[in-house]
Enzyme design. Structure first.
Site: not given
Ligand SMILES: *Cc1c(COP(=O)(O)O)cnc(C)c1O
Length: 324
Positions: A61-65
């Site tokens: 759920y990473s924002n970066n990904i």
């Protein structure tokens, strides 16, 4: 240079305090604001090195990904994702969006008990790719992102000039810490003194200071910017969330705060980063002697709200029942 505006915030009020919020969330719809700053220099590096494949490490759920995948695809760079988990989770929230962007064959699941080794595996995978590749660690926390991250500090100096004021206190949250480190180092380069209040969401003070030191070393070796350690850490204050303490966790108070902030200020905040920062800033400002000009950084991250529809709906139901 990326520029975002500031405006007064109504969610927190205190006599003798003028509280503003910086809208880095407005820098992009799909890409978290402070991340866009880091990517400015990271993408420049990727272009100049003619990199064709990027191996991204992070949570499902990473924002970066989800953010960086968009810009890589736009640049013609193939994202290969090394995500934490024993098996793919449900298509929800950021993982749903990530799956729209990256086909399943480019997503690799690394078991939690093997996660320690993820960087080695990513490197081994990257070396076997037929064209130039780059491994991007969690949060894109790498020296190539630092020059871009420094722009947060300089952009606040511009806000000060435009509004003819000087900030005494700044509140920001830290995941890997690079956004906050960019702010600290950006200010030090321009000799701006201010109290910086850092909400540590995913680590401890000692780890943060170690990273600060290593990024400072990089600045020193590459740009001859030398700051004494005592000066570097002067005016830094560290906090942990006062509720839902572990990274990624949420609770009713956080969802209630999201609704309060939306109704007071018309600002959407996510439950992992920004709502926790505003809650911590409110608690800290109201229970301490902090006064003067205060700035809270809204780093963005609003897309993550997509993953919390049920919790938000049930919090709304509570409010409706209470008021009837
Ligand atoms: C990624 C992110 C952060 C953390 O940034 P770091 O540089 O990793 O500390 C903070 N807020 C939001 C909304 C983010 O997406």
């Amino acid at each position: 240079m990326l520029h975002s505006r500031i405006h007064p915030l109504k969610f927190i009020t205190k006599p003798a305090a003028q509280i503003y919020i910086k809208r880095d969330d407005e820098l992009g719809f799909g890409v978290t604001g402070t991340k866009l700053r880091k990517y400015q220099s990271l993408l420049h590096y990727i272009k100049t090195q003619a990199i064709k494949h990027a191996v991204l490490i992070g949570g499902a759920y990473s924002n970066n990904i989800v953010s960086l995948s968009q810009l890589l695809i736009e640049q013609g760079v193939v994202p290969h994702l090394f995500l934490r988990g024993d098996k793919p989770p449900a298509h929800k929230g950021n993982f749903l969006l990530t799956s729209l962007l990256v086909p399943t064959k480019h997503i690799y699941w690394i078991k939690r008990d093997e996660w320690e080794d993820v960087e080695n595996r990513a490197k081994a995978f990257a070396e076997k790719l037929p064209e130039a590749s780059l491994v991007i660690p969690e949060g894109a926390c790498m020296v190539e992102s630092l020059p871009g991250a420094l722009s947060l500090g300089t952009d606040i100096l511009r806000n000060e000039q435009e509004h003819d004021l000087l900030f005494d206190h700044i509140f920001i949250e830290a995941g890997t810490g690079l956004a906050a480190i960019g702010l600290i180092l950006g200010f030090k380069i321009y000799r701006k003194t201010v109290q910086i209040h850092i909400l540590l969401l995913a680590g401890h003070e000692a780890e943060f200071l170690k990273k600060l030191e290593s990024f400072h070393q990089y600045l020193f070796f590459n740009y001859q910017v030398k700051i004494e350690w005592d000066e570097l850490i002067q005016g830094l204050h560290f906090y942990h969330p006062n509720t839902a303490v572990s990274f990624g966790t949420t609770n009713k108070q956080v969802f209630d705060a999201i609704i309060q902030i939306a109704r007071h200020d018309g600002i959407l905040t996510d439950p992992i980063y920004s709502a926790k920062l505003l809650m911590m800033a409110k608690h800290t400002i109201l229970t301490s002697d902090i006064v003067g000009n205060i700035l809270i950084i809204h780093s963005g991250g609003g897309l993550a709200l997509m993953g919390f529809q049920e919790q938000l709906a049930s919090q709304l139901q509570c409010i409706i029942e209470k008021s009837s």
